[in-house]
Design an enzyme around this catalytic site. Structure first.
Site, mmCIF file in Angstrom:
data_model
loop_
_atom_site.group_PDB
_atom_site.id
_atom_site.type_symbol
_atom_site.label_atom_id
_atom_site.label_comp_id
_atom_site.label_asym_id
_atom_site.label_seq_id
_atom_site.Cartn_x
_atom_site.Cartn_y
_atom_site.Cartn_z
ATOM 1 N N HIS A 119 0.812 -1.214 0.000
ATOM 2 C CA HIS A 119 0.000 0.000 0.000
ATOM 3 C C HIS A 119 0.851 1.274 0.000
ATOM 4 C CE1 HIS A 119 -4.063 -1.812 0.770
ATOM 5 N NE2 HIS A 119 -3.275 -2.835 1.049
ATOM 6 N N ASP B 217 3.200 9.161 -0.895
ATOM 7 C CA ASP B 217 2.080 8.327 -0.488
ATOM 8 C C ASP B 217 1.842 7.273 -1.551
ATOM 9 O OD1 ASP B 217 0.109 7.547 1.273
ATOM 10 O OD2 ASP B 217 -0.757 9.547 1.439
#
Length: 458
Positions: free
Chosen positions: A158, A366
Site C-alpha cells: 500500500h 504516499d
C-alpha cells in the site's frame, strides 16, 4: 468454492458509521465484504511477556470472518514498533534520514511473521487464495512456503516502492526481496512503483523481468503488476449526504458563515507533508491578503504511533505552526487554522469533504491516498470543490482533474490554493466529472478483481 483469506498486520473491523479507518483498512474491508472470506491478523491487543501466550479469536460478522490474535510486548516492540515502523516505513517513504536499524528488531520481525504463519495454518483449506497486505508481512509467504503451504499467495504493497538505491540503505534488503519473491504475485500501487521494483530485480538481484509482468529472481518465477486501489465513490457520496445532518456539520456551517473552507484529513505522520502544508497556507494569507477572513483551513490529524519519537516531533511542529499563523493573522471572529487532533466517524468526514471548497492533499510521499478520492466522491455535482493534490501521491497518476503541486514548493501550493478558491463553476464541474468517471471505473471492486484474476487466472 475458493475462499479468499486476507492477511494484514492489523485487523480493523469497520462499519459505515464507525470511526474512520486508514486506507488499507477501508480498501481491504470493502473488497472482502463483497466476496466473503476471512480476515486474519493482529487484534491490536498487547499481552504482557509474562502472561499466557495470546490465543486466537475467530468471529463471523456477516460474510466476513475475523480471525485475530494479540502480540506479546516483545513482539510488538521488535516487529511492529521496531523494524516495521522505524526501519521500513521511513525508507519506503524516502526518509532514509529517519531510518533506524537494529538486528534484534529485524530478527523479531521475521520471528513474528513465522509465528503468524503458524497461527494461520490450522485455518487454511487447500483451495484458499491468500492475499497478504503491506510491508509488515514481506516474509509471510516465505514462512508459509517453509511450512509446506502450496496455495496461491499474493502480496499488495500500500506504500510507495522506493528506488533501488533507497531500498538498499536497509542492511538486509536482499533478504527482504528474496522473501518478497516467495509470493506468486506482487502488486504495487502505480506504474512508477512497478518500475522501481523491476529496477531492483534487474540491477540488484540479477533477475529478469518480461513485458507481461513475469519476474524471474532468486530461483522463483512470479508476477509483478500495478493495481491502483480505489473506493466505492457512490457509497462515499451517500455517506456525505447522510452525515450532512449531523450536529458537527450544523455547527461547522454556523461558524463558517461566508467563509470558504479548505480541508485536509491525514494521519499524524511525517510522510504527509503537514508542516509544509501549514506554511503554504501562511504564504496564501501573506501574498493574497484579500483572502484573510474569507477562508479557513481545517486540518484533521488523528493520532497515530504516538509512542514513536518522530510522531511526537511532528505533532509539536504542527501545534507550533498553527499557533504562529493564528497569532499572526487571527481575529476575534475568525481563526485561520482549525487544527483538530482526533478521529471522526466516516459519515462526518465525508460530509466535511462535501462542505469544503478545496480538498488539500499534499503528502511528501504516499502509495495512493484514498482521502483524495473520497474528497472528490463526496462533492455536490452541482457545485463541486477543487482538489489540490501532491504529485507524489499515487492518486496523482489517475486524477487528472486535480491541481497537481509539488509539496516542497510552498509558494506554488499557495498559488494553487488561490486558483482553487476562485475557479469558475464550469471548470470545477468539468474536472469533477472527469475524476468521477475514473473513480467509478477504477473502483475498489475492480482493484480486487484485477488482482485476484492475476493471482489465480484459472
Amino acid at each position: 468454492m475458493t475462499r479468499l483469506i486476507i492477511v494484514s498486520n492489523r485487523v480493523a473491523p469497520i462499519s459505515e458509521g464507525g470511526p474512520a479507518a486508514g486506507g488499507l483498512a477501508v480498501g481491504v474491508y470493502d473488497a472482502l465484504r463483497e466476496t466473503g472470506g476471512m480476515w486474519f491478523g493482529w487484534s491490536g491487543d498487547i499481552v504482557d511477556d509474562h502472561a499466557p501466550p495470546p490465543t486466537m479469536t475467530v468471529e463471523p460478522h456477516g460474510p466476513v470472518t475475523f480471525a485475530t490474535i494479540g502480540l506479546s510486548r516483545r513482539d510488538y516492540e521488535q516487529y511492529y514498533r521496531g523494524f516495521s515502523n522505524a526501519t521500513l516505513w521511513p525508507t519506503l517513504h524516502y526518509r532514509s534520514d529517519l531510518t533506524e536499524f537494529d538486528r534484534e528488531e529485524y530478527e523479531g520481525y521475521k520471528r513474528v511473521n513465522g509465528w503468524l504463519a503458524e497461527q494461520l495454518l490450522p485455518l487454511l483449506r487447500p483451495d484458499d487464495v491468500i492475499w497478504a497486505h503491506d510491508y509488515h508481512l514481506i516474509p509471510f509467504a516465505a514462512a508459509l512456503r517453509a511450512a509446506g503451504v502450496r496455495n496461491r499467495i499474493g502480496f499488495f504493497l500500500h506504500t510507495p516502492f522506493p528506488a533501488a538505491q533507497v531500498l538498499a540503505t536497509i542492511p538486509p534488503h536482499a533478504d527482504l526481496m528474496r522473501a518478497l519473491c516467495s509470493y506468486d504475485l506482487v502488486g504495487l500501487q502505480t506504474a512508477p512503483d512497478l518500475r522501481a521494483f523491476v529496477d531492483y530485480i534487474q540491477h540488484e538481484a540479477g533477475g529478469t523481468a518480461q513485458a507481461d509482468g513475469s519476474i524471474a529472481a532468486y530461483g522463483r518465477t512470479l508476477r509483478a503488476q500495478a493495481f491502483p486501489i480505489g473506493i466505492h465513490p457512490d457509497e462515499v457520496a451517500a455517506l456525505a449526504e447522510y452525515g450532512s445532518d449531523s450536529d458537527v456539520l450544523r455547527t461547522l456551517h454556523r461558524t463558517l458563515v461566508d467563509t470558504r473552507l479548505i480541508v485536509s484529513v491525514d494521519r499524524l505522520d511525517y510522510s504527509k507533508g503537514l508542516v509544509e502544508r501549514f506554511k503554504a497556507f501562511d504564504v496564501l494569507l501573506a501574498r493574497f491578503p484579500e483572502e484573510r477572513q474569507r477562508v479557513s483551513f481545517l486540518q484533521i490529524a488523528p493520532p497515530t504511533r504516538a509512542d514513536v519519537d518522530a510522531y511526537q516531533n511532528i505533532r509539536d511542529a504542527l501545534e507550533s505552526e498553527a499557533g504562529r499563523i493564528n497569532g499572526r493573522y487571527g481575529e476575534m471572529h475568525w481563526t485561520p487554522i482549525r487544527y483538530i487532533h482526533r478521529q471522526y466517524e466516516r459519515p462526518v468526514l465525508a460530509s466535511v469533504f462535501r462542505a469544503a471548497h478545496v480538498g488539500y492533499v499534499t503528502p511528501l510521499r504516499d502509495g495512493m491516498n484514498l482521502v483524495a478520492k473520497e474528497y472528490v466522491a463526496a462533492q455536490d455535482p452541482a457545485d463541486p470543490g477543487v482538489l489540490v493534490l501532491s504529485r507524489f501521491a499515487g492518486a496523482a497518476q489517475q486524477m487528472n482533474g486535480a491541481l497537481i503541486v509539488n509539496p516542497l514548493d510552498v509558494e506554488g501550493m499557495a498559488e494553487a490554493l488561490a486558483q482553487a478558491l476562485h475557479m469558475p463553476l464550469a471548470e470545477r464541474q468539468a474536472r469533477y466529472e472527469d475524476m468521477m468517471a475514473m473513480l467509478r471505473r477504477d473502483n475498489v471492486s475492480a482493484w480486487r478483481d484485477a488482482f485476484l484474476q492475476a493471482l489465480n487466472p484459472a
